[in-house]
Design a protein around this motif. Structure first.
Motif, mmCIF file in Angstrom:
data_model
loop_
_atom_site.group_PDB
_atom_site.id
_atom_site.type_symbol
_atom_site.label_atom_id
_atom_site.label_comp_id
_atom_site.label_asym_id
_atom_site.label_seq_id
_atom_site.Cartn_x
_atom_site.Cartn_y
_atom_site.Cartn_z
ATOM 1 N N MET A 82 0.832 -1.207 0.000
ATOM 2 C CA MET A 82 0.000 0.000 0.000
ATOM 3 C C MET A 82 0.870 1.262 0.000
ATOM 4 O O MET A 82 0.491 2.293 -0.565
ATOM 5 N N SER A 83 2.032 1.169 0.617
ATOM 6 C CA SER A 83 2.956 2.319 0.623
ATOM 7 C C SER A 83 3.416 2.654 -0.790
ATOM 8 O O SER A 83 3.606 3.826 -1.134
ATOM 9 N N LEU A 84 3.620 1.629 -1.614
ATOM 10 C CA LEU A 84 4.005 1.879 -3.006
ATOM 11 C C LEU A 84 2.933 2.719 -3.697
ATOM 12 O O LEU A 84 3.246 3.677 -4.411
ATOM 13 N N HIS A 85 1.661 2.373 -3.464
ATOM 14 C CA HIS A 85 0.561 3.141 -4.056
ATOM 15 C C HIS A 85 0.553 4.570 -3.520
ATOM 16 O O HIS A 85 0.413 5.535 -4.277
ATOM 17 N N ARG A 86 0.673 4.699 -2.189
ATOM 18 C CA ARG A 86 0.592 6.033 -1.581
ATOM 19 C C ARG A 86 1.706 6.945 -2.098
ATOM 20 O O ARG A 86 1.466 8.126 -2.400
ATOM 21 N N LEU A 87 2.909 6.416 -2.220
ATOM 22 C CA LEU A 87 4.030 7.228 -2.677
ATOM 23 C C LEU A 87 3.876 7.606 -4.150
ATOM 24 O O LEU A 87 4.228 8.723 -4.553
ATOM 25 N N MET A 88 3.356 6.685 -4.968
ATOM 26 C CA MET A 88 3.127 7.023 -6.383
ATOM 27 C C MET A 88 2.055 8.094 -6.526
ATOM 28 O O MET A 88 2.187 9.019 -7.338
ATOM 29 N N ILE A 89 0.985 7.987 -5.738
ATOM 30 C CA ILE A 89 -0.086 8.989 -5.809
ATOM 31 C C ILE A 89 0.444 10.358 -5.408
ATOM 32 O O ILE A 89 0.195 11.365 -6.080
ATOM 33 N N ALA A 90 1.193 10.407 -4.316
ATOM 34 C CA ALA A 90 1.736 11.684 -3.831
ATOM 35 C C ALA A 90 2.697 12.300 -4.846
ATOM 36 O O ALA A 90 2.678 13.516 -5.074
ATOM 37 N N ALA A 91 3.529 11.465 -5.454
ATOM 38 C CA ALA A 91 4.538 11.981 -6.384
ATOM 39 C C ALA A 91 3.936 12.462 -7.698
ATOM 40 O O ALA A 91 4.467 13.375 -8.341
ATOM 41 N N THR A 92 2.821 11.857 -8.110
ATOM 42 C CA THR A 92 2.227 12.215 -9.407
ATOM 43 C C THR A 92 1.118 13.255 -9.295
ATOM 44 O O THR A 92 0.726 13.839 -10.304
ATOM 45 N N ASP A 93 0.617 13.492 -8.099
ATOM 46 C CA ASP A 93 -0.486 14.440 -7.918
ATOM 47 C C ASP A 93 -0.225 15.818 -8.534
ATOM 48 O O ASP A 93 -1.133 16.414 -9.118
ATOM 49 N N PRO A 94 0.988 16.376 -8.408
ATOM 50 C CA PRO A 94 1.221 17.700 -9.000
ATOM 51 C C PRO A 94 1.017 17.742 -10.514
ATOM 52 O O PRO A 94 0.879 18.827 -11.089
ATOM 53 N N PHE A 95 0.989 16.580 -11.155
ATOM 54 C CA PHE A 95 0.848 16.520 -12.612
ATOM 55 C C PHE A 95 -0.567 16.098 -13.035
ATOM 56 O O PHE A 95 -0.819 15.880 -14.223
ATOM 57 N N MET A 96 -1.468 15.975 -12.065
ATOM 58 C CA MET A 96 -2.809 15.457 -12.323
ATOM 59 C C MET A 96 -3.875 16.547 -12.369
ATOM 60 O O MET A 96 -5.065 16.265 -12.190
ATOM 61 N N GLY A 97 -3.500 17.782 -12.641
ATOM 62 C CA GLY A 97 -4.455 18.884 -12.620
ATOM 63 C C GLY A 97 -5.637 18.712 -13.557
ATOM 64 O O GLY A 97 -6.750 19.154 -13.257
ATOM 65 N N SER A 98 -5.422 18.041 -14.676
ATOM 66 C CA SER A 98 -6.508 17.868 -15.647
ATOM 67 C C SER A 98 -7.577 16.896 -15.151
ATOM 68 O O SER A 98 -8.674 16.838 -15.719
ATOM 69 N N MET A 99 -7.276 16.141 -14.095
ATOM 70 C CA MET A 99 -8.233 15.151 -13.579
ATOM 71 C C MET A 99 -9.327 15.776 -12.723
ATOM 72 O O MET A 99 -10.376 15.169 -12.504
ATOM 73 N N GLY A 100 -9.082 16.979 -12.218
ATOM 74 C CA GLY A 100 -10.074 17.625 -11.368
ATOM 75 C C GLY A 100 -9.424 18.343 -10.210
ATOM 76 O O GLY A 100 -8.201 18.334 -10.057
ATOM 77 N N THR A 101 -10.253 18.961 -9.389
ATOM 78 C CA THR A 101 -9.731 19.791 -8.293
ATOM 79 C C THR A 101 -9.670 19.069 -6.955
ATOM 80 O O THR A 101 -9.093 19.584 -5.999
ATOM 81 N N ASN A 102 -10.265 17.874 -6.861
ATOM 82 C CA ASN A 102 -10.248 17.145 -5.600
ATOM 83 C C ASN A 102 -8.937 16.395 -5.413
ATOM 84 O O ASN A 102 -8.317 15.941 -6.385
ATOM 85 N N ALA A 103 -8.545 16.225 -4.156
ATOM 86 C CA ALA A 103 -7.285 15.551 -3.845
ATOM 87 C C ALA A 103 -7.314 14.068 -4.204
ATOM 88 O O ALA A 103 -6.266 13.417 -4.250
ATOM 89 N N THR A 104 -8.502 13.529 -4.443
ATOM 90 C CA THR A 104 -8.623 12.094 -4.747
ATOM 91 C C THR A 104 -9.094 11.854 -6.178
ATOM 92 O O THR A 104 -9.698 10.828 -6.478
ATOM 93 N N ASP A 105 -8.820 12.779 -7.092
ATOM 94 C CA ASP A 105 -9.259 12.647 -8.480
ATOM 95 C C ASP A 105 -8.298 11.859 -9.354
ATOM 96 O O ASP A 105 -8.635 11.502 -10.484
ATOM 97 N N SER A 106 -7.101 11.576 -8.868
ATOM 98 C CA SER A 106 -6.122 10.829 -9.656
ATOM 99 C C SER A 106 -6.640 9.433 -9.965
ATOM 100 O O SER A 106 -7.217 8.761 -9.110
ATOM 101 N N PRO A 107 -6.421 8.944 -11.192
ATOM 102 C CA PRO A 107 -6.863 7.582 -11.526
ATOM 103 C C PRO A 107 -6.084 6.516 -10.770
ATOM 104 O O PRO A 107 -6.493 5.355 -10.743
ATOM 105 N N MET A 108 -4.996 6.906 -10.134
ATOM 106 C CA MET A 108 -4.178 5.927 -9.422
ATOM 107 C C MET A 108 -4.801 5.473 -8.105
ATOM 108 O O MET A 108 -4.345 4.496 -7.508
ATOM 109 N N TRP A 109 -5.881 6.149 -7.660
ATOM 110 C CA TRP A 109 -6.539 5.739 -6.414
ATOM 111 C C TRP A 109 -7.209 4.376 -6.555
ATOM 112 O O TRP A 109 -7.442 3.685 -5.546
ATOM 113 N N GLY A 110 -7.529 3.970 -7.768
ATOM 114 C CA GLY A 110 -8.147 2.666 -7.941
ATOM 115 C C GLY A 110 -7.229 1.523 -7.528
ATOM 116 O O GLY A 110 -7.699 0.455 -7.105
#
Length: 373
Positions: free
Chosen positions: A76-104
């Motif tokens: 789960m840490s691998l997922h959390r670290l990938m989400i945190a590292a890629t979030d700054p590049f996910m602006g097109s996904m939406g304004t919510n902190a959980t809009d990244s497709p990597m949350w699945g």
């Protein structure tokens, strides 16, 4: 022997050492609250607060990051670290902190844990069982093996692309005597070149998107296309896990194949697997491993929603087989533009989540959408 590692918990200045007994109690309490598989607690994936909040929280040996993907908190840490590292590049996904497709990805892992699918299916050990180490992921679990390809492989790619810090090196741990799992980027690229190439393309695409002049909806669609291309490449590579299906009932094997087949539909539609939408699709999945005699939609100890999901998965798989694989092909053909993919995502939600949505309507709409391309 499973090693305990210390993970930092928010706020970063505090830390805890969670012993297996404590984790077992937390997991048992979560599972006992409902018959459905538990994937969220306090609005986040289960046990999220106990995972690594930053790269330096992972174990390090001789300057090399050495996470143990056979321990649930590490995976789960691998997922959390990938989400945190890629979030700054996910602006097109939406304004919510959980809009990244990597949350699945972590939500899938959470479902596999609480439904018992990461435990040792051979009963040779107590790995993953309530009577053993509940955080243990069995190397004999088909589900744990398939999930490895959707967690370890993208993490190794993300590290190579600089998302885990400049020059970060990673080597996954593997239990002594266990063979067949690549543990470094070089090994995985040699064994599964298509999967690693497509994950590289996704992470490179994230960086390029920040400078793209495309409209936001087109940028979003393009990134989701790269994401799902990588996901499907990992899924195809996980055929290496197939020998482990012999440990399960024929009913569970049929479901597992239908589950994998369903990814073809969400991938073609560029499904935005953010937290909310992923939870909608994952919560109705069966909350336990299926046994001989289980027949949806009439499995007594599963909910109506779980029975419906199993029935729809079975229907889609059967129709696709009867049509010689043409249902998947028709669907891919229909997902030919940003607009049709948006309609496709809406239709999948109706099919899987609305018991009153007729399966005949699904076929008719696909045919109509295909001719429109």
């Amino acid at each position: 022997m499973w090693l305990e590692f210390q993970f930092r918990v928010d706020p970063p200045s505090s830390s805890v050492m969670l012993r297996p007994a404590v984790l077992s109690l937390l997991l048992a309490c979560a599972v006992s609250l409902t018959s459905a598989a538990v994937i969220l607690e306090n609005g986040m994936p289960i046990l999220w607060a106990q995972t690594a909040g930053q790269v330096t929280d992972l174990p390090i040996q001789n300057g090399i990051l050495t996470p143990d993907p056979w321990h649930f908190l590490h995976r789960m840490s691998l997922h959390r670290l990938m989400i945190a590292a890629t979030d700054p590049f996910m602006g097109s996904m939406g304004t919510n902190a959980t809009d990244s497709p990597m949350w699945g990805l972590p939500l899938q892992s959470a479902w596999m844990l609480t439904s018992g699918r990461l435990a040792d299916p051979t009963a040779a050990t107590t790995c993953g069982l309530q009577t053993g180490d509940t955080m243990c992921i069995s190397t004999q679990s088909w589900w744990g093996c398939v999930n490895y390809f959707a967690s370890a492989l993208p993490f190794l790619s993300a590290a190579l692309q600089g998302f885990m810090g400049a020059g970060a090196q990673v080597q996954m741990q593997v239990p002594e005597g266990v063979l067949g799992y690549c543990t470094t980027y070089a090994e995985c690229a040699t064994s599964y070149p298509d999967a690693m190439t497509k994950w590289n393309a996704f992470f490179q695409g994230l960086k390029a998107a920040s400078e793209s002049l495309l409209p936001e909806n087109e940028k979003k669609d393009a990134l989701l296309g790269l994401f799902w291309a990588a996901q499907m490449a990992s899924s195809y590579a996980s055929a290496a896990c197939n020998s482990r299906q012999s440990h399960y009932s024929s009913v569970e094997v049929t479901f597992s194949q239908s589950w994998q087949n369903s990814a073809e539909y969400v991938a073609a539609a560029h499904f935005q697997s953010n937290m909310d939408k992923s939870a909608l699709f994952i919560i109705p999945l069966p909350s336990r491993v299926l046994q001989v005699g289980d027949s949806a939609p009439n499995i007594a100890d599963l909910s109506e929603a779980e029975n419906h999901t199993l029935y729809i998965f079975s229907w889609m798989s059967s129709i696709n087989s009867l049509l010689g694989g043409s249902l998947v092909n028709m669907w891919r053909s229909a997902m030919c533009s940003v607009t049709t993919r948006e309609k496709g995502r809406e239709m999948l939600e109706q099919l899987l989540l609305n018991p009153r949505f007729a399966t005949s309507s699904f076929l008719a709409i696909i045919s109509e959408m295909t001719t429109g391309c």
